[in-house]
Design an enzyme around this catalytic site. Structure first.
Site, PDB file in Angstrom:
ATOM      1  N   THR A 123       0.916  -1.276  -0.089  1.00  0.00           N
ATOM      2  CA  THR A 123       0.015  -0.003   0.290  1.00  0.00           C
ATOM      3  C   THR A 123       0.872   1.335  -0.205  1.00  0.00           C
ATOM      4  O   THR A 123       2.004   1.140   0.122  1.00  0.00           O
ATOM      5  CB  THR A 123      -1.037   0.065   1.311  1.00  0.00           C
ATOM      6  OG1 THR A 123      -0.236   0.756   2.225  1.00  0.00           O
ATOM      7  CG2 THR A 123      -1.654  -1.091   1.411  1.00  0.00           C
TER       8      THR A 123
ATOM      9  N   GLY B 173      -9.801  -7.509   5.570  1.00  0.00           N
ATOM     10  CA  GLY B 173     -10.222  -6.305   5.744  1.00  0.00           C
ATOM     11  C   GLY B 173      -9.380  -5.638   6.810  1.00  0.00           C
ATOM     12  O   GLY B 173      -9.928  -4.798   7.712  1.00  0.00           O
TER      13      GLY B 173
END
Ligand SMILES: *[C@@H]1O[C@H](CO)[C@@H](O)[C@H](O)[C@H]1NC(C)=O
Length: 260
Positions: free
Chosen positions: A211, A240
């Site tokens: 990320t 998640g």
């Protein structure tokens, strides 16, 4: 938030130095302003740089840089269309932190809104909270004018159907029936709790992290940092997880420290 492998120690130390409260000392040799990004997401770095050049704050720059990655779906680990959860839905996490005030705004498990870092900024500016999650985060985003959109793409649907075809392997369940190491759910707790002896192990991701994480110092040395992610499905399928620039091992950090 799932445990994640840490950033390389050198980078961590560097970022910690950059996020000391208050303006960093500006020396005449100081190469400010400065934009730092965890990966060669060049357009994100340029977007942040341009924001500074147009007179934006370091917070504006971090938001702009991360937003650029959300649009480009950098690496597949940022923005819509990545890391579907068990039900096939992509959810997003983002965090923004202002170095001078140590103000934090963050969202977790944000649904149906693409610009997660933008919503994190609104949490920072328009609430006394630091973190909003799930449908509450979506509802908040709607009230701030963000538009509901489907975050699924052809790719994320394919990732999900491949995972279903592999009997939902790997997954994060344990001590459930049916046996989660062999079958898909729905799962129920095992009636007789029997520790199955399996210890959660990070499967390891080639780069140790993923990320976008970004740190910006404006020319006065004001810092801001942020991250935006949809989690990484190869190592942490369908978890998640929250903003995961890194998980310092000790001591437990205050919220915001994870943005280091
Ligand atoms: C970066 O921006 C350029 C110009 O808009 C675009 O052509 C290119 O595809 C972008 N790079 C990525 C990785 O999206």
């Amino acid at each position: 938030m799932a445990p994640k492998p840490s950033l390389p120690a050198v980078l961590v130390l560097q970022l910690q130095l950059l996020l000391l409260p208050g303006p960093a000392p500006v020396r005449s040799s100081s190469p400010l302003p400065l934009v730092l990004n965890t990966w060669p997401f060049r357009n994100a770095t340029e977007a942040a740089w341009k924001t500074l050049a147009l007179g934006g704050s370091s917070l504006d720059a971090v938001e702009g840089g991360c937003a650029s990655c959300e649009v480009e779906q950098c690496d597949g680990t940022v923005g819509f269309g990545g890391s579907p959860d068990e039900s096939g839905e992509t959810t997003l996490d983002a965090m923004l932190m202002e170095g001078t005030t140590m103000n934090v705004g963050a969202v977790g498990d944000l649904r149906r809104i693409k610009n997660a870092i933008g919503v994190a900024r609104k949490v920072l500016e328009h609430t006394t909270h630091t973190l909003l999650v799930g449908e509450s985060a979506t509802k908040f985003a709607q009230s701030m004018g963000f538009v509901d959109e489907d975050l699924s793409t052809k790719d994320s649907r394919a990732l999900h159907s491949d995972w279903l075809a592999q009997n939902c392997q790997p997954n994060y369940w344990r001590n459930v029936i049916p046996d989660s190491s062999k079958y898909c759910g729905p799962y129920k707790p095992r009636s007789v709790f029997k520790q199955d002896g399996s210890i959660h192990k990070e499967t390891g991701y080639g780069y140790g992290h993923d990320t976008i994480g970004m740190v910006v110092l404006d020319k006065m040395g004001h810092t801001a940092a942020g991250t935006s992610t949809n989690a990484e499905s190869e190592t942490h399928p369908y978890l998640g997880q929250g903003p995961t620039l890194m998980t310092p091992r000790e001591p437990p950090p205050p919220l915001g420290t994870v943005t280091y």
